[in-house]
Motif scaffolding. Structure first.
Motif, PDB file in Angstrom:
ATOM      1  N   LEU A  78       0.847  -1.188   0.000  1.00  0.00           N
ATOM      2  CA  LEU A  78       0.000   0.000   0.000  1.00  0.00           C
ATOM      3  C   LEU A  78       0.881   1.234   0.000  1.00  0.00           C
ATOM      4  O   LEU A  78       1.776   1.359   0.846  1.00  0.00           O
ATOM      5  N   GLN A  79       0.655   2.133  -0.939  1.00  0.00           N
ATOM      6  CA  GLN A  79       1.314   3.437  -0.952  1.00  0.00           C
ATOM      7  C   GLN A  79       0.292   4.475  -0.526  1.00  0.00           C
ATOM      8  O   GLN A  79      -0.744   4.644  -1.177  1.00  0.00           O
ATOM      9  N   VAL A  80       0.572   5.160   0.576  1.00  0.00           N
ATOM     10  CA  VAL A  80      -0.357   6.144   1.107  1.00  0.00           C
ATOM     11  C   VAL A  80       0.003   7.511   0.535  1.00  0.00           C
ATOM     12  O   VAL A  80       1.029   8.086   0.881  1.00  0.00           O
ATOM     13  N   ALA A  81      -0.807   7.994  -0.379  1.00  0.00           N
ATOM     14  CA  ALA A  81      -0.674   9.283  -1.066  1.00  0.00           C
ATOM     15  C   ALA A  81       0.158   9.143  -2.337  1.00  0.00           C
ATOM     16  O   ALA A  81       1.203   8.475  -2.359  1.00  0.00           O
ATOM     17  N   CYS A  82      -0.319   9.778  -3.388  1.00  0.00           N
ATOM     18  CA  CYS A  82       0.431   9.828  -4.646  1.00  0.00           C
ATOM     19  C   CYS A  82       1.678  10.686  -4.447  1.00  0.00           C
ATOM     20  O   CYS A  82       1.757  11.497  -3.526  1.00  0.00           O
ATOM     21  N   ALA A 133      -8.501   7.256   7.426  1.00  0.00           N
ATOM     22  CA  ALA A 133      -9.618   6.307   7.483  1.00  0.00           C
ATOM     23  C   ALA A 133      -9.510   5.349   6.302  1.00  0.00           C
ATOM     24  O   ALA A 133     -10.353   5.351   5.392  1.00  0.00           O
ATOM     25  N   LEU A 134      -8.481   4.532   6.295  1.00  0.00           N
ATOM     26  CA  LEU A 134      -8.228   3.630   5.181  1.00  0.00           C
ATOM     27  C   LEU A 134      -9.294   2.539   5.108  1.00  0.00           C
ATOM     28  O   LEU A 134      -9.697   1.978   6.124  1.00  0.00           O
ATOM     29  N   GLN A 135      -9.712   2.249   3.880  1.00  0.00           N
ATOM     30  CA  GLN A 135     -10.766   1.246   3.659  1.00  0.00           C
ATOM     31  C   GLN A 135     -10.155  -0.116   3.347  1.00  0.00           C
ATOM     32  O   GLN A 135     -10.472  -0.755   2.346  1.00  0.00           O
ATOM     33  N   PHE A 136      -9.274  -0.572   4.239  1.00  0.00           N
ATOM     34  CA  PHE A 136      -8.660  -1.883   4.098  1.00  0.00           C
ATOM     35  C   PHE A 136      -8.777  -2.632   5.423  1.00  0.00           C
ATOM     36  O   PHE A 136      -8.844  -2.024   6.491  1.00  0.00           O
ATOM     37  N   GLU A 137      -8.764  -3.944   5.344  1.00  0.00           N
ATOM     38  CA  GLU A 137      -8.877  -4.757   6.542  1.00  0.00           C
ATOM     39  C   GLU A 137      -7.607  -4.708   7.374  1.00  0.00           C
ATOM     40  O   GLU A 137      -6.513  -4.437   6.866  1.00  0.00           O
ATOM     41  N   LEU A 150       4.013  12.771   5.964  1.00  0.00           N
ATOM     42  CA  LEU A 150       3.808  13.153   7.360  1.00  0.00           C
ATOM     43  C   LEU A 150       4.063  14.635   7.612  1.00  0.00           C
ATOM     44  O   LEU A 150       3.340  15.276   8.379  1.00  0.00           O
ATOM     45  N   HIS A 151       5.064  15.204   6.977  1.00  0.00           N
ATOM     46  CA  HIS A 151       5.407  16.607   7.235  1.00  0.00           C
ATOM     47  C   HIS A 151       4.357  17.566   6.690  1.00  0.00           C
ATOM     48  O   HIS A 151       4.364  18.752   7.030  1.00  0.00           O
ATOM     49  N   GLU A 152       3.457  17.056   5.841  1.00  0.00           N
ATOM     50  CA  GLU A 152       2.414  17.905   5.267  1.00  0.00           C
ATOM     51  C   GLU A 152       1.111  17.854   6.067  1.00  0.00           C
ATOM     52  O   GLU A 152       0.128  18.493   5.679  1.00  0.00           O
ATOM     53  N   GLN A 153       1.116  17.116   7.165  1.00  0.00           N
ATOM     54  CA  GLN A 153      -0.115  16.943   7.931  1.00  0.00           C
ATOM     55  C   GLN A 153      -0.020  17.561   9.323  1.00  0.00           C
ATOM     56  O   GLN A 153       1.026  17.462   9.978  1.00  0.00           O
ATOM     57  N   PRO A 154      -1.099  18.178   9.801  1.00  0.00           N
ATOM     58  CA  PRO A 154      -1.129  18.641  11.185  1.00  0.00           C
ATOM     59  C   PRO A 154      -0.954  17.453  12.130  1.00  0.00           C
ATOM     60  O   PRO A 154      -1.234  16.307  11.752  1.00  0.00           O
ATOM     61  N   THR A 161      -2.986   9.044  10.647  1.00  0.00           N
ATOM     62  CA  THR A 161      -2.399   8.415   9.462  1.00  0.00           C
ATOM     63  C   THR A 161      -1.475   7.274   9.859  1.00  0.00           C
ATOM     64  O   THR A 161      -1.532   6.179   9.289  1.00  0.00           O
ATOM     65  N   ILE A 162      -0.625   7.510  10.841  1.00  0.00           N
ATOM     66  CA  ILE A 162       0.306   6.475  11.294  1.00  0.00           C
ATOM     67  C   ILE A 162      -0.458   5.299  11.898  1.00  0.00           C
ATOM     68  O   ILE A 162      -0.135   4.126  11.644  1.00  0.00           O
ATOM     69  N   ALA A 163      -1.482   5.592  12.690  1.00  0.00           N
ATOM     70  CA  ALA A 163      -2.272   4.527  13.309  1.00  0.00           C
ATOM     71  C   ALA A 163      -2.947   3.660  12.245  1.00  0.00           C
ATOM     72  O   ALA A 163      -2.969   2.423  12.356  1.00  0.00           O
ATOM     73  N   GLU A 164      -3.502   4.302  11.216  1.00  0.00           N
ATOM     74  CA  GLU A 164      -4.162   3.562  10.153  1.00  0.00           C
ATOM     75  C   GLU A 164      -3.158   2.742   9.343  1.00  0.00           C
ATOM     76  O   GLU A 164      -3.432   1.593   8.966  1.00  0.00           O
TER      77      GLU A 164
END
Length: 242
Positions: A78-82, A133-137, A150-154, A161-164
């Motif tokens: 899984l790649q999170v974000a383009c 809120a990733l839609q994966f099991e 990560l540096h672009e997120q509050p 994001t890390i938890a998901e």
């Protein structure tokens, strides 16, 4: 366009029937110019430019992340974000016969841009999803990679994001982060980057002040945590083995 090309594009364009993921307010207000504006892709989707933004380190950081998954990848990734630049294309080329790649992003323009870059997307699926809120099991991916997100997120979004990302990583699998890091005191970039980041990347200094492990869920104890820094400490690769 040949039938093969048509099916390949459709594979990436076809979005699963998931709940609509609205573009977060922080992304609209802070990064509209880089990721949401109609001309953003035209401006930033240039390999030389993304390499310049990373002071010539794009390929090194890209390859460091990909090597964590091996020369041939036969698991589910899984790649999170383009990502602007050829990160996803290089990941795609490493997929083995049983390898697959999911790419998620919350911006439709980024998903559309992605399919124009892939040359062999039969094992690649792209979908509109929010990283919080990733839609994966649970435990469904052998590896999850988060490249300069990560540096672009509050802080509150970063934690989610890390938890998901951890949640969907299978036991024994790897969660790979590449992002900014506070340079060593002798690096001139410790001072050069402060006005750049505080002006253009207002959440990035959090990543300088803390460690990725600081944002891990308290109820999850990783089997292993590793960190390597690059370019005088300006960049880091963090690898969490679930």
């Amino acid at each position: 366009m040949s039938p093969t090309e048509t099916s390949a594009v459709a594979k990436v364009d076809a979005l699963p029937a998931l709940p609509h993921a609205p573009v977060p307010e922080y992304l609209q207000s802070t990064y509209w110019w880089a990721y949401l504006h109609p001309r953003a892709v035209h401006i930033f989707e240039r390999q030389w430019l993304v390499n310049l933004i990373l002071w010539g380190n794009f390929a090194k950081l890209r390859d460091a992340a990909l090597q964590e998954m091996g020369d041939v990848i036969n698991g589910k990734v899984l790649q999170v974000a383009c990502v602007y630049g050829d990160f996803t294309e290089h990941l795609e080329r490493r997929l083995g016969p049983t390898g697959s790649l999911d790419v998620v992003d919350v911006a439709p323009i980024q998903i559309k841009n992605l399919h124009t870059k892939l040359t062999n997307p039969e094992h690649v699926t792209a979908s509109l999803q929010d990283s919080t809120a990733l839609q994966f099991e649970d435990g469904s991916r052998d590896a999850v990679v988060v490249f300069f997100l990560l540096h672009e997120q509050p802080a509150e979004v970063r934690v989610k994001t890390i938890a998901e990302a951890l949640r969907v990583t299978k036991p024994g699998g790897k969660l790979i982060f590449v992002d900014y890091h506070k340079p060593v005191a002798t690096s001139p970039f410790r001072y050069i980057m402060v006005p750049i980041l505080t002006t253009l990347e207002p959440f990035a200094m959090d990543v300088w002040r803390g460690e990725i492990v600081d944002w891990l869920p308290a109820d999850i104890k990783p089997a292993k945590v590793e960190k390597v820094t690059y370019f005088g400490g300006l960049y880091q690769k963090g690898v969490i083995t679930r």
